[in-house]
Design a protein around this motif. Sequence first.
Motif, PDB file in Angstrom:
ATOM      1  N   GLU A  84     -11.535  19.358 -12.460  1.00  0.00           N
ATOM      2  CA  GLU A  84     -12.861  19.462 -11.853  1.00  0.00           C
ATOM      3  C   GLU A  84     -13.810  18.414 -12.420  1.00  0.00           C
ATOM      4  O   GLU A  84     -14.577  17.789 -11.683  1.00  0.00           O
ATOM      5  N   ILE A  85     -13.741  18.188 -13.721  1.00  0.00           N
ATOM      6  CA  ILE A  85     -14.590  17.173 -14.358  1.00  0.00           C
ATOM      7  C   ILE A  85     -14.241  15.787 -13.837  1.00  0.00           C
ATOM      8  O   ILE A  85     -15.121  14.965 -13.539  1.00  0.00           O
ATOM      9  N   GLU A  86     -12.940  15.489 -13.713  1.00  0.00           N
ATOM     10  CA  GLU A  86     -12.523  14.184 -13.184  1.00  0.00           C
ATOM     11  C   GLU A  86     -13.009  13.985 -11.759  1.00  0.00           C
ATOM     12  O   GLU A  86     -13.465  12.897 -11.379  1.00  0.00           O
ATOM     13  N   HIS A  87     -12.916  15.049 -10.953  1.00  0.00           N
ATOM     14  CA  HIS A  87     -13.366  14.965  -9.569  1.00  0.00           C
ATOM     15  C   HIS A  87     -14.868  14.690  -9.508  1.00  0.00           C
ATOM     16  O   HIS A  87     -15.319  13.836  -8.726  1.00  0.00           O
ATOM     17  N   GLU A  88     -15.651  15.377 -10.347  1.00  0.00           N
ATOM     18  CA  GLU A  88     -17.091  15.139 -10.380  1.00  0.00           C
ATOM     19  C   GLU A  88     -17.408  13.716 -10.832  1.00  0.00           C
ATOM     20  O   GLU A  88     -18.328  13.082 -10.313  1.00  0.00           O
ATOM     21  N   GLN A  89     -16.645  13.202 -11.794  1.00  0.00           N
ATOM     22  CA  GLN A  89     -16.870  11.835 -12.266  1.00  0.00           C
ATOM     23  C   GLN A  89     -16.583  10.824 -11.151  1.00  0.00           C
ATOM     24  O   GLN A  89     -17.308   9.848 -10.987  1.00  0.00           O
ATOM     25  N   GLU A  90     -15.529  11.079 -10.372  1.00  0.00           N
ATOM     26  CA  GLU A  90     -15.224  10.198  -9.235  1.00  0.00           C
ATOM     27  C   GLU A  90     -16.360  10.215  -8.221  1.00  0.00           C
ATOM     28  O   GLU A  90     -16.742   9.173  -7.679  1.00  0.00           O
ATOM     29  N   LEU A  91     -16.917  11.400  -7.957  1.00  0.00           N
ATOM     30  CA  LEU A  91     -18.033  11.500  -7.010  1.00  0.00           C
ATOM     31  C   LEU A  91     -19.247  10.728  -7.522  1.00  0.00           C
ATOM     32  O   LEU A  91     -19.918  10.026  -6.755  1.00  0.00           O
ATOM     33  N   ASP A  93     -19.218   8.155  -9.601  1.00  0.00           N
ATOM     34  CA  ASP A  93     -18.908   6.727  -9.515  1.00  0.00           C
ATOM     35  C   ASP A  93     -19.060   6.223  -8.082  1.00  0.00           C
ATOM     36  O   ASP A  93     -19.591   5.130  -7.848  1.00  0.00           O
ATOM     37  N   MET A  94     -18.596   7.028  -7.124  1.00  0.00           N
ATOM     38  CA  MET A  94     -18.722   6.632  -5.714  1.00  0.00           C
ATOM     39  C   MET A  94     -20.194   6.545  -5.319  1.00  0.00           C
ATOM     40  O   MET A  94     -20.608   5.607  -4.627  1.00  0.00           O
ATOM     41  N   TYR A  95     -20.997   7.500  -5.774  1.00  0.00           N
ATOM     42  CA  TYR A  95     -22.419   7.501  -5.448  1.00  0.00           C
ATOM     43  C   TYR A  95     -23.109   6.279  -6.044  1.00  0.00           C
ATOM     44  O   TYR A  95     -23.899   5.610  -5.378  1.00  0.00           O
ATOM     45  N   VAL A  96     -22.820   5.976  -7.301  1.00  0.00           N
ATOM     46  CA  VAL A  96     -23.450   4.828  -7.966  1.00  0.00           C
ATOM     47  C   VAL A  96     -23.052   3.537  -7.269  1.00  0.00           C
ATOM     48  O   VAL A  96     -23.880   2.654  -7.035  1.00  0.00           O
ATOM     49  N   GLU A  97     -21.785   3.426  -6.931  1.00  0.00           N
ATOM     50  CA  GLU A  97     -21.319   2.213  -6.250  1.00  0.00           C
ATOM     51  C   GLU A  97     -21.951   2.089  -4.876  1.00  0.00           C
ATOM     52  O   GLU A  97     -22.295   0.991  -4.434  1.00  0.00           O
ATOM     53  N   GLU A  98     -22.145   3.218  -4.206  1.00  0.00           N
ATOM     54  CA  GLU A  98     -22.762   3.217  -2.885  1.00  0.00           C
ATOM     55  C   GLU A  98     -24.232   2.816  -2.978  1.00  0.00           C
ATOM     56  O   GLU A  98     -24.744   2.077  -2.131  1.00  0.00           O
ATOM     57  N   GLN A  99     -24.941   3.286  -4.005  1.00  0.00           N
ATOM     58  CA  GLN A  99     -26.363   3.011  -4.151  1.00  0.00           C
ATOM     59  C   GLN A  99     -26.636   1.605  -4.706  1.00  0.00           C
ATOM     60  O   GLN A  99     -27.525   0.913  -4.225  1.00  0.00           O
ATOM     61  N   TYR A 100     -25.868   1.201  -5.697  1.00  0.00           N
ATOM     62  CA  TYR A 100     -26.180  -0.034  -6.420  1.00  0.00           C
ATOM     63  C   TYR A 100     -25.136  -1.123  -6.254  1.00  0.00           C
ATOM     64  O   TYR A 100     -25.215  -2.159  -6.893  1.00  0.00           O
ATOM     65  N   GLY A 101     -24.139  -0.927  -5.458  1.00  0.00           N
ATOM     66  CA  GLY A 101     -23.078  -1.912  -5.293  1.00  0.00           C
ATOM     67  C   GLY A 101     -22.032  -1.766  -6.369  1.00  0.00           C
ATOM     68  O   GLY A 101     -22.070  -0.844  -7.174  1.00  0.00           O
ATOM     69  N   PRO A 102     -21.075  -2.676  -6.402  1.00  0.00           N
ATOM     70  CA  PRO A 102     -20.019  -2.567  -7.404  1.00  0.00           C
ATOM     71  C   PRO A 102     -20.594  -2.651  -8.819  1.00  0.00           C
ATOM     72  O   PRO A 102     -21.552  -3.362  -9.078  1.00  0.00           O
ATOM     73  N   VAL A 103     -19.994  -1.933  -9.710  1.00  0.00           N
ATOM     74  CA  VAL A 103     -20.446  -1.877 -11.091  1.00  0.00           C
ATOM     75  C   VAL A 103     -20.136  -3.196 -11.777  1.00  0.00           C
ATOM     76  O   VAL A 103     -19.001  -3.669 -11.746  1.00  0.00           O
ATOM     77  N   LYS A 104     -21.164  -3.776 -12.418  1.00  0.00           N
ATOM     78  CA  LYS A 104     -20.954  -5.038 -13.139  1.00  0.00           C
ATOM     79  C   LYS A 104     -20.141  -4.759 -14.386  1.00  0.00           C
ATOM     80  O   LYS A 104     -20.279  -3.722 -15.010  1.00  0.00           O
ATOM     81  N   GLY A 105     -19.327  -5.694 -14.762  1.00  0.00           N
ATOM     82  CA  GLY A 105     -18.527  -5.524 -15.954  1.00  0.00           C
ATOM     83  C   GLY A 105     -17.177  -4.903 -15.658  1.00  0.00           C
ATOM     84  O   GLY A 105     -16.412  -4.627 -16.561  1.00  0.00           O
ATOM     85  N   SER A 106     -16.904  -4.646 -14.406  1.00  0.00           N
ATOM     86  CA  SER A 106     -15.596  -4.085 -14.089  1.00  0.00           C
ATOM     87  C   SER A 106     -14.536  -5.177 -14.175  1.00  0.00           C
ATOM     88  O   SER A 106     -14.830  -6.365 -14.135  1.00  0.00           O
ATOM     89  N   TYR A 107     -13.309  -4.792 -14.276  1.00  0.00           N
ATOM     90  CA  TYR A 107     -12.211  -5.731 -14.521  1.00  0.00           C
ATOM     91  C   TYR A 107     -12.028  -6.716 -13.366  1.00  0.00           C
ATOM     92  O   TYR A 107     -11.636  -7.846 -13.566  1.00  0.00           O
ATOM     93  N   GLN A 108     -12.357  -6.292 -12.148  1.00  0.00           N
ATOM     94  CA  GLN A 108     -12.133  -7.163 -10.990  1.00  0.00           C
ATOM     95  C   GLN A 108     -13.057  -8.380 -10.979  1.00  0.00           C
ATOM     96  O   GLN A 108     -12.735  -9.392 -10.386  1.00  0.00           O
ATOM     97  N   GLU A 109     -14.209  -8.315 -11.644  1.00  0.00           N
ATOM     98  CA  GLU A 109     -15.159  -9.420 -11.616  1.00  0.00           C
ATOM     99  C   GLU A 109     -14.883 -10.491 -12.670  1.00  0.00           C
ATOM    100  O   GLU A 109     -15.495 -11.532 -12.646  1.00  0.00           O
ATOM    101  N   HIS A 110     -14.006 -10.264 -13.603  1.00  0.00           N
ATOM    102  CA  HIS A 110     -13.738 -11.230 -14.656  1.00  0.00           C
ATOM    103  C   HIS A 110     -12.883 -12.374 -14.123  1.00  0.00           C
ATOM    104  O   HIS A 110     -11.970 -12.178 -13.330  1.00  0.00           O
ATOM    105  N   GLU A 111     -13.237 -13.559 -14.612  1.00  0.00           N
ATOM    106  CA  GLU A 111     -12.446 -14.734 -14.278  1.00  0.00           C
ATOM    107  C   GLU A 111     -11.723 -15.203 -15.533  1.00  0.00           C
ATOM    108  O   GLU A 111     -12.268 -15.141 -16.627  1.00  0.00           O
TER     109      GLU A 111
END
Length: 136
Positions: A84-91, A93-111
């Motif tokens: 249940e805690i993991e599910h809430e954390q996913e929700l 994260d989805m809300y934050v990404e929806e409101q503010y765009g992708p999270v800076k500092g994530s692994y996908q943005e590193h070059e």
Amino acid sequence: QFRHGARIPSVEHHSRNTDAQKPAVPLRSDKPVQGLTTSTNYLNCNAVEVINSTPMKRKDKDVPYISREDYGKVPAYLDSVKAEIEHEQELVDMYVEEQYGPVKGSYQEHEVMDEDERRELINKLKQRWGDVNAEY
């Protein structure tokens, strides 16, 4: 039922036992008895009584927790709480990404830097470190 004017039978009167009555309250003129002492040593009497008494039996018996089937296992309800805690954390994260765009500092943005660029950056940082330390 009684008719009007009929004689009511008398009730037997019970007399109280005078032996069971409390003593009378002392008068104001009565002097209290003073200087009464006892030869009983209550500390020693209590100690002797405790020493000679048998220990009380325990009513509850200790449960041998080690021999239980589920000893050392994680309770099932904790798995559901964790999910249940993991599910809430996913929700969240989805809300934050929806409101503010992708999270800076994530692994996908590193070059990945090539080796020459990395060495050049290290040398500049060392030079800057030397300049800052030289001021002090």
